[in-house]
Design an enzyme around this catalytic site. Structure first.
Site, PDB file in Angstrom:
ATOM      1  N   LYS A   1       0.815  -1.091  -0.148  1.00 12.48           N
ATOM      2  CA  LYS A   1      -0.072   0.008   0.180  1.00 12.48           C
ATOM      3  C   LYS A   1       0.910   1.362  -0.011  1.00 12.48           C
ATOM      4  CE  LYS A   1      -3.075   2.471   2.979  1.00 12.48           C
ATOM      5  NZ  LYS A   1      -3.805   2.594   4.359  1.00 12.48           N
TER       6      LYS A   1
ATOM      7  N   PHE B   1      -9.149   0.487  -1.367  1.00 14.89           N
ATOM      8  CA  PHE B   1     -10.399   0.544  -0.538  1.00 14.89           C
ATOM      9  C   PHE B   1     -10.381   1.301   0.788  1.00 14.89           C
ATOM     10  CE2 PHE B   1     -10.067  -3.584  -2.733  1.00 14.89           C
ATOM     11  CZ  PHE B   1     -11.013  -3.573  -3.543  1.00 14.89           C
ATOM     12  N   HIS B   2      -9.418   2.249   0.808  1.00 21.59           N
ATOM     13  CA  HIS B   2      -9.235   3.187   1.791  1.00 21.59           C
ATOM     14  C   HIS B   2      -9.350   4.632   1.341  1.00 21.59           C
ATOM     15  CE1 HIS B   2      -6.260   0.036   3.993  1.00 21.59           C
ATOM     16  NE2 HIS B   2      -7.624  -0.066   3.840  1.00 21.59           N
ATOM     17  N   TYR B   3     -10.367   5.026   0.350  1.00 21.51           N
ATOM     18  CA  TYR B   3     -10.504   6.151   0.081  1.00 21.51           C
ATOM     19  C   TYR B   3     -11.006   7.263   1.068  1.00 21.51           C
ATOM     20  CZ  TYR B   3     -15.119   4.156  -0.505  1.00 21.51           C
ATOM     21  OH  TYR B   3     -16.289   3.465  -0.287  1.00 21.51           O
ATOM     22  N   HIS B   4     -10.629   8.546   0.793  1.00 23.06           N
ATOM     23  CA  HIS B   4     -10.923   9.402   2.110  1.00 23.06           C
ATOM     24  C   HIS B   4     -10.920  10.779   1.414  1.00 23.06           C
ATOM     25  CE1 HIS B   4      -6.535   8.923   1.903  1.00 23.06           C
ATOM     26  NE2 HIS B   4      -6.480  10.094   2.188  1.00 23.06           N
TER      27      HIS B   4
END
Length: 442
Positions: free
Chosen positions: A346, A375-378
């Site tokens: 990552k 899948f860690h969008y912010h």
């Protein structure tokens, strides 16, 4: 918890929390101790669904496009498959379960100043839903390999974010059962908290007449039969609506309510209450790459338990016996995914940014986005651009956003620990401030 179809047409609360996920549940649970709270969740309960609770079924929902799946798939304009949670517990109900506290940079950027409360909030979460993993042979081999490759020191088991190789926590217990943020509801005051399932928020209601800035006073939500309900704030000076619907849902709801970039609102015939050009901007996700390592014998099925945190800030992790989301048959080099595992990296602090735009006026539909994914969008409601240091939206009254949309970086190797802590921390902060204010009246 109740199905929204059983809710009254009109109701009144001190707080309305939209989004029963990683941050929303700790917030609502905490505030319910002294005040009335409505918690709206657009999905179902995770309990009784073995696809969610059993580690052996991890990921089975990612390719499910039925309307009741806990994982709503969307595809970016770049063609990248991604998912957003649609279930009580939010991302904790569908993710890989790895638990690791955020680094010091996150604490500073999140404007969290009470170190004692930070630690207490982490422990509040960990007492209920976090465990020390049982390591498989694959995990042990990966740990040794990372150290041999120079990802040092070897730090053993710890929840803390430390340079080197470590064993982190997991929200799967020794029996392989997932424990989600919904488990934190055991802390709630049942007389103070009303939790509605299949309750999709349609818009926030704002007062504008005679005011210099819009003030939220209620929410319109829809039940599973498509019937509209209205929930209003009681009218107390410190009553609030708290958005915790995630880095897609919170932005989407603000725009549907008339707060956002005016060109976006005009395009969909939404009346502009406040032109807020930075809502939806600065969307970020962390690139990921991986390699499949075949095994001469079948492997166990395990998610991320070991992580290598490098000096550069990149993270190396591994899983075994899993069909990775988006993986093609060629990725397995002719082997069954049950005959090996993935090692993947990552990338932290990516330079590229995207934006979120409305696709239509249906809150059940996904908005457009153009970010790459692990899948860690912010982002999209970032600190000091859209919200202030207390997570209040700049330019409007009685609304806060407390979720991953406020982040400028994804904390730690996985953000769930930090967002769970943030929900508890801000819940306590809001509660204590209001209690002090109420006492000062007497």
């Amino acid at each position: 918890m109740y199905e929204a179809i059983k809710a009254p047409k009109i109701s009144f609360y001190d707080y309305i929390v939209i989004g029963g996920g990683t941050s929303g549940i700790p917030i609502a649970t905490t505030l319910s101790k002294k005040y009335s709270v409505l918690l709206l969740e657009r999905g179902a309960s995770p309990y009784g669904n073995p696809n969610i609770t059993d580690i052996a079924n991890f990921g089975s929902y990612f390719s499910d496009n039925s309307p009741n799946t806990p994982s709503q798939q969307f595809v970016s304009v770049d063609g990248v498959v991604n998912v957003r949670a649609r279930v009580l517990g939010g991302g904790t109900s569908i993710n890989g379960g790895f638990y690791s506290r955020g680094e010091g940079r996150f604490i500073k950027e999140a404007k969290l100043v009470d170190e004692r409360l930070i630690k207490k909030s982490y422990r509040w979460v960990e007492k209920v839903m976090v465990f020390k993993p049982v390591l498989t042979k694959w995990n042990l081999a990966l740990k040794v390999a990372l150290v041999d490759a120079g990802v040092t020191p070897e730090n053993g088991f710890t929840y803390d974010h430390v340079i080197g190789t470590k064993v982190g926590g997991t929200i799967f217990d020794q029996n392989g059962t997932r424990h989600t943020a919904a488990d934190l509801l055991r802390y709630a005051n049942p007389k103070g908290l009303c939790l509605l399932l299949h309750a999709t928020a349609q818009k926030i209601l704002f007062k504008t007449k005679g005011r210099s800035r819009p003030m939220a006073y209620g929410v319109v939500y829809e039940d599973a039969l498509g019937r509209k309900h209205r929930a209003y704030l009681k009218g107390g000076k410190m009553d609030e609506i708290i958005l915790s619907a995630g880095a897609l849902g919170s932005l989407q709801l603000l725009m549907l309510s008339g707060v956002g970039p005016k060109d976006q609102l005009h395009m969909h015939n939404i009346k502009t209450l406040l032109h807020h050009p930075l809502i939806g901007q600065g969307m970020v996700d962390n690139p990921i790459n991986g390699i499949f390592i075949p095994s001469p014998m079948p492997v166990a099925k395990s998610l991320v338990n070991i992580v290598g945190i490098t000096q550069s800030g990149n993270y190396i992790e591994g899983v075994e016996g899993l069909n990775m989301i988006g993986a093609k048959p060629s990725d397995y080099q002719g082997y069954s995914y049950k005959m090996g595992g993935f090692i993947f990296g990552k990338i932290n602090y990516p330079k590229s940014k995207g934006e979120l735009k409305l696709k239509n006026r249906n809150p059940a539909e996904n908005p457009y986005d153009n970010v790459w994914t692990t899948f860690h969008y912010h982002g999209g409601c970032q600190m000091e651009k859209v919200v202030d240091g207390e997570y209040k939206i700049l330019g409007v009254d009685a609304v806060r956003v407390i979720d991953g949309s406020t982040l400028t970086n994804s904390p730690g190797t996985n953000p769930q620990a930090s967002l769970l802590m943030l929900g508890r921390y801000m819940g306590i902060t809001i509660l204590n401030k209001r209690l002090a204010n109420d006492k000062s009246k007497f």
